[in-house]
Motif scaffolding. Structure first.
Motif, PDB file in Angstrom:
ATOM      1  N   ASP A 225       0.838  -1.188   0.000  1.00  0.00           N
ATOM      2  CA  ASP A 225       0.000   0.000   0.000  1.00  0.00           C
ATOM      3  C   ASP A 225       0.880   1.247   0.000  1.00  0.00           C
ATOM      4  O   ASP A 225       2.108   1.164  -0.129  1.00  0.00           O
ATOM      5  CB  ASP A 225      -0.976  -0.012   1.181  1.00  0.00           C
ATOM      6  CG  ASP A 225      -0.264   0.017   2.530  1.00  0.00           C
ATOM      7  OD1 ASP A 225       0.939   0.368   2.570  1.00  0.00           O
ATOM      8  OD2 ASP A 225      -0.913  -0.297   3.540  1.00  0.00           O
ATOM      9  N   ILE A 226       0.274   2.407   0.168  1.00  0.00           N
ATOM     10  CA  ILE A 226       1.015   3.668   0.048  1.00  0.00           C
ATOM     11  C   ILE A 226       2.091   3.807   1.122  1.00  0.00           C
ATOM     12  O   ILE A 226       3.067   4.540   0.957  1.00  0.00           O
ATOM     13  CB  ILE A 226       0.030   4.866   0.085  1.00  0.00           C
ATOM     14  CG1 ILE A 226       0.717   6.140  -0.403  1.00  0.00           C
ATOM     15  CG2 ILE A 226      -0.553   5.030   1.485  1.00  0.00           C
ATOM     16  CD1 ILE A 226      -0.232   7.289  -0.615  1.00  0.00           C
ATOM     17  N   GLU A 227       1.919   3.081   2.239  1.00  0.00           N
ATOM     18  CA  GLU A 227       2.918   3.125   3.300  1.00  0.00           C
ATOM     19  C   GLU A 227       3.884   1.943   3.222  1.00  0.00           C
ATOM     20  O   GLU A 227       4.589   1.641   4.176  1.00  0.00           O
ATOM     21  CB  GLU A 227       2.215   3.153   4.659  1.00  0.00           C
ATOM     22  CG  GLU A 227       1.380   4.415   4.867  1.00  0.00           C
ATOM     23  CD  GLU A 227       0.693   4.437   6.213  1.00  0.00           C
ATOM     24  OE1 GLU A 227       0.679   3.375   6.879  1.00  0.00           O
ATOM     25  OE2 GLU A 227       0.176   5.489   6.591  1.00  0.00           O
ATOM     26  N   LEU A 228       3.881   1.260   2.076  1.00  0.00           N
ATOM     27  CA  LEU A 228       4.774   0.137   1.805  1.00  0.00           C
ATOM     28  C   LEU A 228       4.521  -1.057   2.726  1.00  0.00           C
ATOM     29  O   LEU A 228       5.414  -1.862   2.990  1.00  0.00           O
ATOM     30  CB  LEU A 228       6.246   0.563   1.892  1.00  0.00           C
ATOM     31  CG  LEU A 228       6.678   1.668   0.912  1.00  0.00           C
ATOM     32  CD1 LEU A 228       8.163   1.954   1.068  1.00  0.00           C
ATOM     33  CD2 LEU A 228       6.361   1.284  -0.522  1.00  0.00           C
ATOM     34  N   GLU A 229       3.297  -1.165   3.219  1.00  0.00           N
ATOM     35  CA  GLU A 229       2.906  -2.336   3.983  1.00  0.00           C
ATOM     36  C   GLU A 229       2.487  -3.433   3.003  1.00  0.00           C
ATOM     37  O   GLU A 229       1.665  -3.202   2.123  1.00  0.00           O
ATOM     38  CB  GLU A 229       1.742  -2.009   4.923  1.00  0.00           C
ATOM     39  CG  GLU A 229       2.105  -1.072   6.063  1.00  0.00           C
ATOM     40  CD  GLU A 229       3.015  -1.716   7.083  1.00  0.00           C
ATOM     41  OE1 GLU A 229       2.980  -2.963   7.185  1.00  0.00           O
ATOM     42  OE2 GLU A 229       3.764  -0.996   7.769  1.00  0.00           O
ATOM     43  N   ARG A 230       3.045  -4.623   3.169  1.00  0.00           N
ATOM     44  CA  ARG A 230       2.739  -5.736   2.273  1.00  0.00           C
ATOM     45  C   ARG A 230       1.299  -6.196   2.482  1.00  0.00           C
ATOM     46  O   ARG A 230       0.866  -6.437   3.614  1.00  0.00           O
ATOM     47  CB  ARG A 230       3.700  -6.897   2.525  1.00  0.00           C
ATOM     48  CG  ARG A 230       3.475  -8.121   1.625  1.00  0.00           C
ATOM     49  CD  ARG A 230       4.452  -9.220   1.988  1.00  0.00           C
ATOM     50  NE  ARG A 230       4.171 -10.466   1.299  1.00  0.00           N
ATOM     51  CZ  ARG A 230       4.712 -10.825   0.149  1.00  0.00           C
ATOM     52  NH1 ARG A 230       5.563 -10.013  -0.444  1.00  0.00           N
ATOM     53  NH2 ARG A 230       4.414 -11.981  -0.408  1.00  0.00           N
TER      54      ARG A 230
END
Length: 212
Positions: free
Chosen positions: A189-194
């Motif tokens: 996602d936009i926060e680089l959470e897989r």
């Protein structure tokens, strides 16, 4: 009186008259590195390493243990209702005691979401990239079948695993629809959470038959 259609076509004609001449054809070099081979044990080790790195689970067995391993994987995942392509080898499901739904084009794709998982064969694989190729053959089924259910159990014969991409692609039939699988579906996602399971199965289990 000029119609809207004539106005649009006139503007397109004017734009084309002002466009520069098309660029000459450019020869694209196709000197790919091809013909690479690896011994069976090295291909298996490399392919397994890539699959595990992609967060897939890997199970190896001989051909006569296919049904046992497939059933064990499905049991561990709690899959009580699975879908299979119309041409899948029925012997592969001998050890499974859940409900099996043979797929067909008459089944709407949204109904596949009711399945706990799917079992398919595969066409070709690439050890270097850990990629499995499905080509829509009867034992692999339509694309929706391997994308909608949350669990995909894919049976791969070691003899179909090539060392590199050019070698794998050379074994494909260009006219067939090809799906490339490199691990479970995942994105960030936009926060680089897989985030897993967005574009396909959340879980990929690969059963590699080492003597086929």
């Amino acid at each position: 009186m000029t119609t809207a259609r004539e106005t649009v076509l006139g503007r397109i004609k004017d734009a084309l008259s002002l466009a520069p001449a098309p660029a000459p054809d450019i020869a694209v070099p196709r000197g790919y590195r091809t013909g690479r081979t690896l011994p069976d044990d090295e291909r298996l080790a490399l392919f397994t390493d890539r699959l595990v790195d992609y967060k897939a689970t890997v199970h190896t067995c001989t051909a006569d243990r296919t049904a046992h391993v497939v059933a064990e994987v499905l049991r561990e995942r709690g899959a009580r209702r699975i879908g299979v392509p119309a041409g899948l080898d029925a012997d592969w499901l001998d050890g499974y005691d859940g409900e099996v739904q043979r797929d067909s084009d008459d089944i709407p794709a949204p109904r596949l979401d009711a399945l706990d998982g799917v079992v398919t064969a595969s066409a070709v694989s690439c050890a270097e990239t850990g990629t499995i190729f499905l080509d829509g053959s009867p034992d692999q089924g339509r694309r929706a079948l391997s994308l909608v259910p949350d669990l995909h159990v894919c049976v791969v014969d070691l003899s179909t695993v090539e060392a590199g991409v050019p070698e794998a692609v050379a074994r494909l039939v260009p006219q067939r629809p090809t799906t490339l699988i490199s691990g479970p579906s995942a994105t960030s996602d936009i926060e680089l959470e897989r985030v897993e399971g967005v574009h396909g199965p959340r879980t990929l289990a690969v059963v590699i038959r080492t003597d086929v």
